[in-house]
Design an enzyme around this catalytic site. Structure first.
Site, PDB file in Angstrom:
ATOM      1  N   GLY A 163      30.939  30.082  47.268  1.00 27.13           N
ATOM      2  CA  GLY A 163      30.988  31.118  46.234  1.00 27.13           C
ATOM      3  C   GLY A 163      29.962  30.773  45.172  1.00 27.13           C
ATOM      4  O   GLY A 163      29.200  29.811  45.318  1.00 27.13           O
TER       5      GLY A 163
ATOM      6  N   MET B  75      28.765  29.775  41.087  1.00 26.24           N
ATOM      7  CA  MET B  75      29.236  28.802  40.090  1.00 26.24           C
ATOM      8  C   MET B  75      30.476  29.347  39.381  1.00 26.24           C
ATOM      9  O   MET B  75      30.634  30.553  39.219  1.00 26.24           O
ATOM     10  CB  MET B  75      28.129  28.508  39.075  1.00 26.24           C
ATOM     11  CG  MET B  75      26.973  27.735  39.670  1.00 26.24           C
ATOM     12  SD  MET B  75      25.707  27.340  38.449  1.00 26.24           S
ATOM     13  CE  MET B  75      26.565  26.135  37.433  1.00 26.24           C
TER      14      MET B  75
ATOM     15  N   SER C 170      33.505  29.514  40.372  1.00 28.79           N
ATOM     16  CA  SER C 170      34.472  30.256  41.195  1.00 28.79           C
ATOM     17  C   SER C 170      35.661  29.390  41.619  1.00 28.79           C
ATOM     18  O   SER C 170      36.568  29.889  42.299  1.00 28.79           O
ATOM     19  CB  SER C 170      33.772  30.846  42.422  1.00 28.79           C
ATOM     20  OG  SER C 170      33.194  29.825  43.217  1.00 28.79           O
TER      21      SER C 170
ATOM     22  N   LYS D 234      35.366  26.293  43.317  1.00 31.00           N
ATOM     23  CA  LYS D 234      35.087  25.540  44.553  1.00 31.00           C
ATOM     24  C   LYS D 234      35.521  24.091  44.417  1.00 31.00           C
ATOM     25  O   LYS D 234      36.160  23.526  45.308  1.00 31.00           O
ATOM     26  CB  LYS D 234      33.586  25.597  44.902  1.00 31.00           C
ATOM     27  CG  LYS D 234      33.015  26.991  45.056  1.00 31.00           C
ATOM     28  CD  LYS D 234      31.560  26.995  45.443  1.00 31.00           C
ATOM     29  CE  LYS D 234      30.635  26.232  44.508  1.00 31.00           C
ATOM     30  NZ  LYS D 234      30.583  26.801  43.138  1.00 31.00           N
TER      31      LYS D 234
ATOM     32  N   ASP E 121      30.792  17.527  48.339  1.00 25.44           N
ATOM     33  CA  ASP E 121      30.651  18.370  47.148  1.00 25.44           C
ATOM     34  C   ASP E 121      29.175  18.736  46.959  1.00 25.44           C
ATOM     35  O   ASP E 121      28.285  17.973  47.329  1.00 25.44           O
ATOM     36  CB  ASP E 121      31.156  17.547  45.940  1.00 25.44           C
ATOM     37  CG  ASP E 121      31.143  18.320  44.647  1.00 25.44           C
ATOM     38  OD1 ASP E 121      31.649  19.445  44.629  1.00 25.44           O
ATOM     39  OD2 ASP E 121      30.636  17.777  43.641  1.00 25.44           O
ATOM     40  N   GLU E 122      28.898  19.903  46.376  1.00 24.22           N
ATOM     41  CA  GLU E 122      27.523  20.338  46.058  1.00 24.22           C
ATOM     42  C   GLU E 122      26.605  20.231  47.287  1.00 24.22           C
ATOM     43  O   GLU E 122      25.491  19.687  47.219  1.00 24.22           O
ATOM     44  CB  GLU E 122      26.933  19.500  44.909  1.00 24.22           C
ATOM     45  CG  GLU E 122      27.768  19.462  43.647  1.00 24.22           C
ATOM     46  CD  GLU E 122      27.650  20.737  42.793  1.00 24.22           C
ATOM     47  OE1 GLU E 122      27.154  21.746  43.301  1.00 24.22           O
ATOM     48  OE2 GLU E 122      28.101  20.690  41.640  1.00 24.22           O
ATOM     49  N   ALA E 123      27.074  20.773  48.411  1.00 21.92           N
ATOM     50  CA  ALA E 123      26.343  20.618  49.676  1.00 21.92           C
ATOM     51  C   ALA E 123      24.940  21.217  49.626  1.00 21.92           C
ATOM     52  O   ALA E 123      24.051  20.778  50.363  1.00 21.92           O
ATOM     53  CB  ALA E 123      27.145  21.258  50.807  1.00 21.92           C
TER      54      ALA E 123
ATOM     55  N   CYS F 174      32.062  41.960  32.195  1.00 20.05           N
ATOM     56  CA  CYS F 174      33.027  43.054  32.444  1.00 20.05           C
ATOM     57  C   CYS F 174      34.358  42.594  33.024  1.00 20.05           C
ATOM     58  O   CYS F 174      35.295  43.393  33.124  1.00 20.05           O
ATOM     59  CB  CYS F 174      32.407  44.091  33.374  1.00 20.05           C
ATOM     60  SG  CYS F 174      32.244  43.491  35.075  1.00 20.05           S
TER      61      CYS F 174
ATOM     62  N   CYS G 248      28.866  39.842  38.010  1.00 18.94           N
ATOM     63  CA  CYS G 248      29.180  40.765  39.098  1.00 18.94           C
ATOM     64  C   CYS G 248      27.880  41.437  39.552  1.00 18.94           C
ATOM     65  O   CYS G 248      26.823  41.258  38.945  1.00 18.94           O
ATOM     66  CB  CYS G 248      30.194  41.810  38.639  1.00 18.94           C
ATOM     67  SG  CYS G 248      29.471  43.011  37.503  1.00 18.94           S
TER      68      CYS G 248
HETATM   69  N1  ADP Z   1      33.173  32.920  34.461  1.00 19.08           N
HETATM   70  C1  ADP Z   1      34.167  32.168  34.956  1.00 19.08           C
HETATM   71  N2  ADP Z   1      34.893  32.615  35.990  1.00 19.08           N
HETATM   72  C2  ADP Z   1      35.916  31.873  36.477  1.00 19.08           C
HETATM   73  N3  ADP Z   1      36.245  30.643  36.019  1.00 19.08           N
HETATM   74  C3  ADP Z   1      35.536  30.137  35.007  1.00 19.08           C
HETATM   75  C4  ADP Z   1      34.473  30.875  34.409  1.00 19.08           C
HETATM   76  N4  ADP Z   1      33.962  30.119  33.418  1.00 19.08           N
HETATM   77  C5  ADP Z   1      34.664  28.961  33.398  1.00 19.08           C
HETATM   78  N5  ADP Z   1      35.615  28.963  34.338  1.00 19.08           N
HETATM   79  C6  ADP Z   1      36.517  27.825  34.615  1.00 19.08           C
HETATM   80  O1  ADP Z   1      35.947  27.119  35.703  1.00 19.08           O
HETATM   81  C7  ADP Z   1      37.005  26.731  36.596  1.00 19.08           C
HETATM   82  C8  ADP Z   1      36.430  26.500  37.988  1.00 19.08           C
HETATM   83  O2  ADP Z   1      35.660  25.319  37.927  1.00 19.08           O
HETATM   84  P1  ADP Z   1      35.085  24.633  39.220  1.00 19.08           P
HETATM   85  O3  ADP Z   1      36.182  24.386  40.219  1.00 19.08           O
HETATM   86  O4  ADP Z   1      34.295  23.439  38.756  1.00 19.08           O
HETATM   87  O5  ADP Z   1      34.110  25.781  39.794  1.00 19.08           O
HETATM   88  P2  ADP Z   1      32.862  25.645  40.782  1.00 19.08           P
HETATM   89  O6  ADP Z   1      32.948  24.310  41.473  1.00 19.08           O
HETATM   90  O7  ADP Z   1      32.997  26.798  41.722  1.00 19.08           O
HETATM   91  O8  ADP Z   1      31.642  25.777  39.923  1.00 19.08           O
HETATM   92  C9  ADP Z   1      37.991  27.877  36.507  1.00 19.08           C
HETATM   93  O9  ADP Z   1      39.309  27.515  36.889  1.00 19.08           O
HETATM   94  C10 ADP Z   1      37.932  28.244  35.030  1.00 19.08           C
HETATM   95  O10 ADP Z   1      38.828  27.444  34.269  1.00 19.08           O
HETATM   96  C1  LIG Z   2      22.735  28.769  40.878  1.00 17.91           C
HETATM   97  C2  LIG Z   2      22.102  27.432  41.063  1.00 17.91           C
HETATM   98  C3  LIG Z   2      22.732  26.305  40.593  1.00 17.91           C
HETATM   99  N1  LIG Z   2      22.167  25.092  40.757  1.00 17.91           N
HETATM  100  C4  LIG Z   2      22.886  23.891  40.288  1.00 17.91           C
HETATM  101  C5  LIG Z   2      23.618  24.026  38.977  1.00 17.91           C
HETATM  102  C6  LIG Z   2      24.789  23.071  39.119  1.00 17.91           C
HETATM  103  O1  LIG Z   2      24.342  21.760  38.788  1.00 17.91           O
HETATM  104  C7  LIG Z   2      25.100  23.135  40.618  1.00 17.91           C
HETATM  105  C8  LIG Z   2      26.251  24.041  40.958  1.00 17.91           C
HETATM  106  O2  LIG Z   2      27.451  23.516  40.437  1.00 17.91           O
HETATM  107  P1  LIG Z   2      28.881  24.225  40.616  1.00 17.91           P
HETATM  108  O3  LIG Z   2      29.818  23.052  40.775  1.00 17.91           O
HETATM  109  O4  LIG Z   2      28.832  25.086  41.837  1.00 17.91           O
HETATM  110  O5  LIG Z   2      29.145  25.008  39.392  1.00 17.91           O
HETATM  111  O6  LIG Z   2      23.905  23.621  41.245  1.00 17.91           O
HETATM  112  C9  LIG Z   2      20.960  24.963  41.425  1.00 17.91           C
HETATM  113  O7  LIG Z   2      20.458  23.825  41.615  1.00 17.91           O
HETATM  114  N2  LIG Z   2      20.333  26.061  41.873  1.00 17.91           N
HETATM  115  C10 LIG Z   2      20.859  27.309  41.724  1.00 17.91           C
HETATM  116  O8  LIG Z   2      20.231  28.328  42.199  1.00 17.91           O
HETATM  117 ZN    ZN Z   3      30.119  42.554  35.361  1.00 19.58          ZN
END
Ligand code: ADP
Ligand SMILES: Cc1cn([C@H]2C[C@H](O)[C@@H](COP(=O)(O)O)O2)c(=O)[nH]c1=O
Ligand code: ZN
Length: 193
Positions: A18, A20, A22, A24, A92-94, A152, A187
């Site tokens: 998904g 950022m 979301s 994950k 993580d961060e594959a 939104c 979105c």
């Molecule tokens: N725009 C956003 N949409 C959803 N969650 C968000 C948003 N901004 C901050 N968050 C927070 O980020 C958490 C998810 O973090 P994380 O698991 O690190 O996401 P990811 O690894 O996908 O980047 C959510 O549970 C919420 O508390």
């Molecule tokens: C969109 C995008 C992101 N990145 C970087 C930014 C963050 O360091 C990670 C993603 O972290 P998250 O745990 O999924 O929030 O990736 C990037 O290098 N390139 C991109 O296009």
């Molecule tokens: Zn929107």
């Protein structure tokens, strides 16, 4: 009938993907915790490019963390997972490992491991971000999450970078590493706003 090599010995590939924010990392941590409670031998791997959490853990955007081994490339990853007979390997961060991660993971799965690959499937300019799309095609299970569009409130499948780094979005570079200070969830309607 020919048995496909990646399924022959009972391994399993799971994908969590998904944009950022979301959730994950939260989902990856939940699965790792459950496996550890069940007594499964788990290796948690992060990429050393992402130093936000320090080198020895993965951290969600709200600061929850679990220990991890940070590696810089797929060779180092393969070396770490060879050290023991891990039944679950969580990555993580594959996206930071690039397409070279695909054969390493499919070999681990073929050898019988469950591998969870977690990472971004879309770049900040809205294009597929390999290797996640390839893993989504090959996996037994795919969880595609959405964030919340901060304009939104609708489901966000994209994210926008707030400042231009002058580099292409598919380039793996430390200047792209960041969180809420550098990226916003968007979105489809607001992806350019
Ligand atoms: N725009 C956003 N949409 C959803 N969650 C968000 C948003 N901004 C901050 N968050 C927070 O980020 C958490 C998810 O973090 P994380 O698991 O690190 O996401 P990811 O690894 O996908 O980047 C959510 O549970 C919420 O508390
Ligand atoms: C969109 C995008 C992101 N990145 C970087 C930014 C963050 O360091 C990670 C993603 O972290 P998250 O745990 O999924 O929030 O990736 C990037 O290098 N390139 C991109 O296009
Ligand atoms: Zn929107």
């Amino acid at each position: 009938m020919t048995t496909h090599p990646t399924t022959a010995r009972g391994g399993r590939l799971e994908v969590i993907t998904g944009p950022m924010f979301s959730g994950k990392s939260e989902e990856l941590m939940r699965r790792v915790r459950r496996a550890e409670i069940a007594g499964v031998k788990v290796a948690v791997i992060s990429h050393s490019l992402d130093t936000r959490a320090g080198s020895s853990s993965i951290t969600s955007h709200i600061g929850v963390r679990i220990p991890a081994v940070a590696v810089g490339d797929v060779d180092a990853l393969a070396e770490v997972v060879r050290r023991d007979d891990f039944a679950l390997i969580a990555i993580d961060e594959a996206q930071f490992f690039g397409p070279a991660l695909v054969p390493v993971v499919t070999d681990l799965v073929a050898a019988g491991a469950t591998v969870i690959v977690e990472g971004l499937c879309v770049t900040f300019d809205g294009r597929p971000f390999e290797p996640l799309p390839t893993f989504m095609a090959l996996a037994e299970d795919v969880l595609k999450l959405t964030a919340v569009c901060t304009i939104c409130g609708r489901d966000a499948v994209f994210h926008r970078r707030l400042a231009d780094t002058g580099m292409g979005a598919t380039e793996i570079d430390p200047s792209h590493v960041g969180g809420l200070e550098s990226y916003v969830a968007r979105c489809r309607t607001h992806v350019d706003s």
